[in-house]
Design a protein around this motif. Sequence first.
Motif, PDB file in Angstrom:
ATOM      1  N   GLY A  12       0.814  -1.211   0.000  1.00  0.00           N
ATOM      2  CA  GLY A  12       0.000   0.000   0.000  1.00  0.00           C
ATOM      3  C   GLY A  12       0.847   1.260   0.000  1.00  0.00           C
ATOM      4  O   GLY A  12       0.548   2.225  -0.710  1.00  0.00           O
ATOM      5  N   LEU A  13       1.916   1.249   0.781  1.00  0.00           N
ATOM      6  CA  LEU A  13       2.807   2.407   0.806  1.00  0.00           C
ATOM      7  C   LEU A  13       3.512   2.602  -0.526  1.00  0.00           C
ATOM      8  O   LEU A  13       3.656   3.734  -1.009  1.00  0.00           O
ATOM      9  CB  LEU A  13       3.837   2.242   1.932  1.00  0.00           C
ATOM     10  CG  LEU A  13       3.284   2.380   3.350  1.00  0.00           C
ATOM     11  CD1 LEU A  13       4.360   2.021   4.368  1.00  0.00           C
ATOM     12  CD2 LEU A  13       2.769   3.775   3.596  1.00  0.00           C
ATOM     13  N   ASN A  14       3.943   1.508  -1.129  1.00  0.00           N
ATOM     14  CA  ASN A  14       4.582   1.612  -2.447  1.00  0.00           C
ATOM     15  C   ASN A  14       3.609   2.151  -3.487  1.00  0.00           C
ATOM     16  O   ASN A  14       3.975   2.979  -4.327  1.00  0.00           O
ATOM     17  CB  ASN A  14       5.156   0.264  -2.874  1.00  0.00           C
ATOM     18  CG  ASN A  14       6.404  -0.098  -2.099  1.00  0.00           C
ATOM     19  OD1 ASN A  14       7.151   0.776  -1.672  1.00  0.00           O
ATOM     20  ND2 ASN A  14       6.632  -1.390  -1.910  1.00  0.00           N
ATOM     21  N   GLU A  15       2.375   1.687  -3.431  1.00  0.00           N
ATOM     22  CA  GLU A  15       1.361   2.192  -4.365  1.00  0.00           C
ATOM     23  C   GLU A  15       1.131   3.682  -4.135  1.00  0.00           C
ATOM     24  O   GLU A  15       1.047   4.458  -5.095  1.00  0.00           O
ATOM     25  CB  GLU A  15       0.052   1.423  -4.199  1.00  0.00           C
ATOM     26  CG  GLU A  15      -1.029   1.889  -5.157  1.00  0.00           C
ATOM     27  CD  GLU A  15      -2.353   1.162  -4.976  1.00  0.00           C
ATOM     28  OE1 GLU A  15      -3.286   1.452  -5.741  1.00  0.00           O
ATOM     29  OE2 GLU A  15      -2.475   0.311  -4.077  1.00  0.00           O
ATOM     30  N   ALA A  16       1.031   4.101  -2.880  1.00  0.00           N
ATOM     31  CA  ALA A  16       0.821   5.515  -2.562  1.00  0.00           C
ATOM     32  C   ALA A  16       1.977   6.370  -3.087  1.00  0.00           C
ATOM     33  O   ALA A  16       1.753   7.467  -3.622  1.00  0.00           O
ATOM     34  CB  ALA A  16       0.666   5.695  -1.058  1.00  0.00           C
ATOM     35  N   LEU A  17       3.201   5.871  -2.943  1.00  0.00           N
ATOM     36  CA  LEU A  17       4.354   6.613  -3.457  1.00  0.00           C
ATOM     37  C   LEU A  17       4.301   6.752  -4.976  1.00  0.00           C
ATOM     38  O   LEU A  17       4.576   7.823  -5.520  1.00  0.00           O
ATOM     39  CB  LEU A  17       5.648   5.912  -3.044  1.00  0.00           C
ATOM     40  CG  LEU A  17       6.054   6.085  -1.587  1.00  0.00           C
ATOM     41  CD1 LEU A  17       7.234   5.170  -1.251  1.00  0.00           C
ATOM     42  CD2 LEU A  17       6.398   7.526  -1.294  1.00  0.00           C
ATOM     43  N   GLU A  18       3.947   5.687  -5.652  1.00  0.00           N
ATOM     44  CA  GLU A  18       3.859   5.733  -7.115  1.00  0.00           C
ATOM     45  C   GLU A  18       2.761   6.700  -7.571  1.00  0.00           C
ATOM     46  O   GLU A  18       2.937   7.437  -8.538  1.00  0.00           O
ATOM     47  CB  GLU A  18       3.620   4.333  -7.689  1.00  0.00           C
ATOM     48  CG  GLU A  18       4.829   3.420  -7.562  1.00  0.00           C
ATOM     49  CD  GLU A  18       6.053   3.984  -8.280  1.00  0.00           C
ATOM     50  OE1 GLU A  18       5.973   4.310  -9.477  1.00  0.00           O
ATOM     51  OE2 GLU A  18       7.107   4.108  -7.612  1.00  0.00           O
ATOM     52  N   ILE A  19       1.653   6.720  -6.851  1.00  0.00           N
ATOM     53  CA  ILE A  19       0.563   7.653  -7.168  1.00  0.00           C
ATOM     54  C   ILE A  19       1.031   9.084  -6.932  1.00  0.00           C
ATOM     55  O   ILE A  19       0.830   9.968  -7.767  1.00  0.00           O
ATOM     56  CB  ILE A  19      -0.697   7.329  -6.347  1.00  0.00           C
ATOM     57  CG1 ILE A  19      -1.287   5.990  -6.806  1.00  0.00           C
ATOM     58  CG2 ILE A  19      -1.738   8.436  -6.461  1.00  0.00           C
ATOM     59  CD1 ILE A  19      -2.332   5.410  -5.869  1.00  0.00           C
ATOM     60  N   ALA A  20       1.681   9.321  -5.802  1.00  0.00           N
ATOM     61  CA  ALA A  20       2.170  10.661  -5.470  1.00  0.00           C
ATOM     62  C   ALA A  20       3.202  11.154  -6.484  1.00  0.00           C
ATOM     63  O   ALA A  20       3.250  12.342  -6.798  1.00  0.00           O
ATOM     64  CB  ALA A  20       2.757  10.660  -4.062  1.00  0.00           C
ATOM     65  N   LYS A  25      -2.040   5.633 -11.267  1.00  0.00           N
ATOM     66  CA  LYS A  25      -3.321   6.224 -10.882  1.00  0.00           C
ATOM     67  C   LYS A  25      -3.924   5.382  -9.770  1.00  0.00           C
ATOM     68  O   LYS A  25      -3.705   4.175  -9.726  1.00  0.00           O
ATOM     69  CB  LYS A  25      -4.270   6.272 -12.078  1.00  0.00           C
ATOM     70  CG  LYS A  25      -3.814   7.230 -13.143  1.00  0.00           C
ATOM     71  CD  LYS A  25      -4.868   7.439 -14.181  1.00  0.00           C
ATOM     72  CE  LYS A  25      -4.330   8.442 -15.199  1.00  0.00           C
ATOM     73  NZ  LYS A  25      -5.367   9.160 -15.847  1.00  0.00           N
ATOM     74  N   PRO A  26      -4.686   6.018  -8.884  1.00  0.00           N
ATOM     75  CA  PRO A  26      -5.315   5.236  -7.811  1.00  0.00           C
ATOM     76  C   PRO A  26      -6.189   4.135  -8.396  1.00  0.00           C
ATOM     77  O   PRO A  26      -6.916   4.346  -9.365  1.00  0.00           O
ATOM     78  CB  PRO A  26      -6.167   6.257  -7.065  1.00  0.00           C
ATOM     79  CG  PRO A  26      -5.632   7.586  -7.452  1.00  0.00           C
ATOM     80  CD  PRO A  26      -5.019   7.427  -8.812  1.00  0.00           C
ATOM     81  N   TYR A  30     -11.697   5.836  -2.809  1.00  0.00           N
ATOM     82  CA  TYR A  30     -11.774   5.717  -1.362  1.00  0.00           C
ATOM     83  C   TYR A  30     -13.069   6.342  -0.870  1.00  0.00           C
ATOM     84  O   TYR A  30     -13.323   7.524  -1.091  1.00  0.00           O
ATOM     85  CB  TYR A  30     -10.585   6.393  -0.688  1.00  0.00           C
ATOM     86  CG  TYR A  30     -10.737   6.425   0.808  1.00  0.00           C
ATOM     87  CD1 TYR A  30     -10.605   5.261   1.556  1.00  0.00           C
ATOM     88  CD2 TYR A  30     -11.044   7.597   1.468  1.00  0.00           C
ATOM     89  CE1 TYR A  30     -10.762   5.273   2.929  1.00  0.00           C
ATOM     90  CE2 TYR A  30     -11.196   7.620   2.842  1.00  0.00           C
ATOM     91  CZ  TYR A  30     -11.057   6.452   3.564  1.00  0.00           C
ATOM     92  OH  TYR A  30     -11.228   6.466   4.923  1.00  0.00           O
TER      93      TYR A  30
END
Length: 107
Positions: A12-20, A25-26, A30
Amino acid sequence: MSKKAFDKIAAGLNEALEIARGNAKPSKLYVPSEVSVREIRKKLNLSQDDFAAEFGFTINQIRDWEQGRTRPLGGLRAYLMLIKSDPQAVLRLLRNSAAKKRAAKAA
């Protein structure tokens, strides 16, 4: 913490970093599990009756949600989040839709 739980958090953190970073894309919209209808309504400075009338709810829904007897589910929570985010845009869409419906009936 189990390895499985750690792996999910890390993913989840890796996905959030890639989105940021703009590299992804998300993947999911949410929608929080809890929404404070009272907070949204008060922010708009509307009575329970006015909030219900403006956004297409029943007064009983508003009362039940605010008093904790029930809570908005699924799509209603998403709708409430839209109202919270941009109430004027939601009202504009609702009014345009109603106007088009009246015009179609008159034609």
